[in-house]
Design an enzyme around this catalytic site. Sequence first.
Site, PDB file in Angstrom:
ATOM      1  N   ARG A 223      36.750  30.169  37.438  1.00  0.00           N
ATOM      2  CA  ARG A 223      37.326  31.432  37.915  1.00  0.00           C
ATOM      3  C   ARG A 223      36.772  32.610  37.151  1.00  0.00           C
ATOM      4  NH1 ARG A 223      40.544  35.103  34.604  1.00  0.00           N
ATOM      5  NH2 ARG A 223      41.931  36.280  35.960  1.00  0.00           N
TER       6      ARG A 223
ATOM      7  N   HIS B 175      42.314  26.249  38.264  1.00  0.00           N
ATOM      8  CA  HIS B 175      43.749  26.092  38.054  1.00  0.00           C
ATOM      9  C   HIS B 175      44.524  26.064  39.364  1.00  0.00           C
ATOM     10  CE1 HIS B 175      43.671  30.498  38.487  1.00  0.00           C
ATOM     11  NE2 HIS B 175      44.965  30.413  38.780  1.00  0.00           N
TER      12      HIS B 175
ATOM     13  N   GLU C 230      42.286  39.513  41.048  1.00  0.00           N
ATOM     14  CA  GLU C 230      42.407  38.060  41.180  1.00  0.00           C
ATOM     15  C   GLU C 230      43.758  37.829  41.835  1.00  0.00           C
ATOM     16  OE1 GLU C 230      43.971  34.893  40.790  1.00  0.00           O
ATOM     17  OE2 GLU C 230      43.648  34.690  38.633  1.00  0.00           O
TER      18      GLU C 230
ATOM     19  N   ASP D 285      49.517  46.193  36.187  1.00  0.00           N
ATOM     20  CA  ASP D 285      50.255  44.930  36.282  1.00  0.00           C
ATOM     21  C   ASP D 285      51.749  45.220  36.176  1.00  0.00           C
ATOM     22  OD1 ASP D 285      49.178  41.747  35.819  1.00  0.00           O
ATOM     23  OD2 ASP D 285      51.327  42.124  35.680  1.00  0.00           O
TER      24      ASP D 285
ATOM     25  N   GLY E  43      46.811  43.808  39.437  1.00  0.00           N
ATOM     26  CA  GLY E  43      47.321  42.595  38.798  1.00  0.00           C
ATOM     27  C   GLY E  43      46.419  42.190  37.658  1.00  0.00           C
TER      28      GLY E  43
ATOM     29  N   GLU F  97      52.216  49.570  43.988  1.00  0.00           N
ATOM     30  CA  GLU F  97      52.862  50.405  45.000  1.00  0.00           C
ATOM     31  C   GLU F  97      53.631  51.572  44.389  1.00  0.00           C
ATOM     32  OE1 GLU F  97      52.448  46.258  46.716  1.00  0.00           O
ATOM     33  OE2 GLU F  97      53.057  47.123  44.802  1.00  0.00           O
TER      34      GLU F  97
END
Length: 312
Positions: A17, A269, A106, A63, A41, A92
């Site tokens: 990843r 994962h 991600e 985040d 995020g 948001e």
Amino acid sequence: MLYSKFLTSLVLQDQVRTETYKNAILQHQSHIKGKVVLDVGCGTGILSIFCAQAGAKRVYAVDASEIAMQAERVVKANNLSDRIVVLNGRVEDVQINGMVDVIVSEWMGYMLLYESMLGSVIFARDRWLKPGGLILPSHAVLYMAPVTYPDRYAESIDFWRNVYGVDTKQCAFEEPCVETISGENVLTWPHEVKNVDCYTITVKELESVTTRFKLQSMMKAPLHGFAFWFDVEFNGPAKTNPSSSHPRKRSRPDDALVLSTAPGDPYTHWQQTLVYFDDPVEVEKDQVIDGSATLTQCKENNRFMDIHLEYA
């Protein structure tokens, strides 16, 4: 908090990843250098740091969880506080000055859409991304296929048939299982459930996804359930024909970077997501498995999904 730290550690240790994202950012460095990037995020901020190292003028690392405080410490430790702004809040809700040139995230959840942040990426795209801006990853495809898995089925399902003399097998089927299978467990060629173009997909499309399948078994074996997995690609925006109101059909470039969670590919994962049957079904070689699958967002929490499978 301990659970959050465990998940963060699990993700950061996912070499496939992390290296794929780093390579994608370097491959698109010409679109990032001197530009403004939004990391949706951000977690510990590793992708934001990659973007800063690729020459981004400013990175907004967003985040909603407390991990943002850790990201701020990581950014400071790497002497990047002058270029990376960490914002603790939902994308948001946060405030960003001006538009951005790049969105990196991600966002993928298990089974691609379960607990995913794709809705937040769509919001960020529509609110802040400049026309012609870059989104990484750019595309995703969710796949499914029938599988045979005798050993694991016996371990994870048959155990519940007799727990101190009580049949509790229903407990085994309440939720899908996240496990690792090999290509040998897959009975047919994979079926495409949903193709996601991050440049054009809408929130409405995520509410319910339905697909019909007609698959031919490549071997005689007990059918124990269905597996789901996904690929994501890191391409630029799809080009359009100015004389047409419809986007040109996308074709994968030869040099496209792909992060795959398919059976037999290097471990991630996300692994694969398995939906087991109450009882196995014997299938013959070349037998057709016909049916449909519907993935619906839960009304109580749109990051969760209800899965409805029909097959014959």
